[in-house]
Design a protein around this motif. Structure first.
Motif, PDB file in Angstrom:
ATOM      1  N   ALA A 111       0.817  -1.214   0.000  1.00 25.08           N
ATOM      2  CA  ALA A 111       0.000   0.000   0.000  1.00 25.08           C
ATOM      3  C   ALA A 111       0.853   1.268   0.000  1.00 25.08           C
ATOM      4  N   ILE A 112       0.485   2.194  -0.881  1.00 25.31           N
ATOM      5  CA  ILE A 112       1.135   3.499  -0.959  1.00 25.31           C
ATOM      6  C   ILE A 112       0.020   4.552  -1.052  1.00 25.31           C
ATOM      7  N   PRO A 113      -0.667   4.815   0.069  1.00 21.15           N
ATOM      8  CA  PRO A 113      -1.810   5.721   0.050  1.00 21.15           C
ATOM      9  C   PRO A 113      -1.489   7.116  -0.487  1.00 21.15           C
ATOM     10  N   SER A 114      -0.287   7.622  -0.227  1.00 26.81           N
ATOM     11  CA  SER A 114       0.055   8.975  -0.680  1.00 26.81           C
ATOM     12  C   SER A 114       0.056   9.086  -2.209  1.00 26.81           C
ATOM     13  N   ARG A 115       0.188   7.962  -2.906  1.00 33.97           N
ATOM     14  CA  ARG A 115       0.129   7.944  -4.375  1.00 33.97           C
ATOM     15  C   ARG A 115      -1.143   7.272  -4.870  1.00 33.97           C
ATOM     16  N   MET A 116      -2.084   7.035  -3.940  1.00 37.80           N
ATOM     17  CA  MET A 116      -3.337   6.353  -4.295  1.00 37.80           C
ATOM     18  C   MET A 116      -3.027   5.065  -5.053  1.00 37.80           C
ATOM     19  N   SER A 117      -2.107   4.269  -4.497  1.00 32.20           N
ATOM     20  CA  SER A 117      -1.667   3.050  -5.181  1.00 32.20           C
ATOM     21  C   SER A 117      -1.610   1.859  -4.230  1.00 32.20           C
ATOM     22  N   MET A 118      -1.946   0.711  -4.788  1.00 30.62           N
ATOM     23  CA  MET A 118      -1.846  -0.580  -4.111  1.00 30.62           C
ATOM     24  C   MET A 118      -1.284  -1.542  -5.153  1.00 30.62           C
ATOM     25  N   PHE A 119       0.010  -1.801  -5.055  1.00 29.07           N
ATOM     26  CA  PHE A 119       0.687  -2.655  -6.029  1.00 29.07           C
ATOM     27  C   PHE A 119       0.796  -4.080  -5.496  1.00 29.07           C
TER      28      PHE A 119
END
Length: 195
Positions: free
Chosen positions: A78-86
């Motif tokens: 999870a990378i909430p600051s980039r609105m990403s979930m890889f």
């Protein structure tokens, strides 16, 4: 087959709403469902050569990691600051990072993310994921680019500064690429299949 994207960001969904949509996405078995900069993305399962490369890297990494770390092929980062979930092709993280409930770990809990490009979405790995892992604080990012112009390459990114990576090394398949501490291992790319 190319990736199917569903853009929910235009209607103003916040992180929790996008994660809920991600969790509820009903994709065919074997597909990878990720959030890439606020867009829920469904990709087909990887090709055989892709899985073969992941297996070879995983076997080599097991010789270099502590007993309390794991190597995961379906762990969400999870990378909430980039609105990403890889969902990296491989992610190395301490097992303790998985003690929290849920379907993901914070990117900063990972020690290494490995992406193996697919022809249909190689630019996600080269651009969005490169920036996402750096922003999320993953210390090392290994990009195995079978679709690189000219010849397949392995590129190692690290030495994070201001959420940006420095290229530590780039080699053509067939050469070794050294991962620094805490791994201190040279990965052999000579048997990696191409396309």
């Amino acid at each position: 087959m190319s990736a199917l994207t569903v853009d929910h960001s235009a209607s103003g969904h916040e992180w929790d709403d996008v994660v809920r949509i991600w969790e509820e996405t009903d994709a065919p078995e074997g597909c990878k469902v990720e959030i890439i900069e606020g867009i829920v993305t469904v990709s087909p399962g990887p090709a055989n050569h892709h899985n073969s490369i992941a297996d070879m890297v995983q076997r080599q990494l097991y010789t270099a990691i502590p007993d309390d770390w794991g190597i995961y092929q379906t762990l969400s980062v999870a990378i909430p600051s980039r609105m990403s979930m890889f969902i990296p092709d491989l992610v190395v993280a301490p097992r303790a990072a998985l003690d929290e409930p849920g379907h993901a770990i914070p990117a900063a809990a990972a020690e290494l993310a490995v992406e193996i490009t697919s022809k249909s979405n190689a630019n996600h790995d080269r651009v969005e994921k490169l920036h996402g892992y750096a922003t999320g604080g993953v210390p090392l990012y290994l990009l195995l680019d079978s679709w690189h112009t000219g010849r397949p390459t392995a590129t190692l990114y690290g030495e994070l500064r201001n959420s940006l990576y420095r290229v530590l090394d780039t080699v053509k398949y067939g050469e070794g690429i050294h991962l620094p501490a805490p791994f201190d291992v040279t990965l052999d790319t000579s048997a990696f299949p191409v396309g």
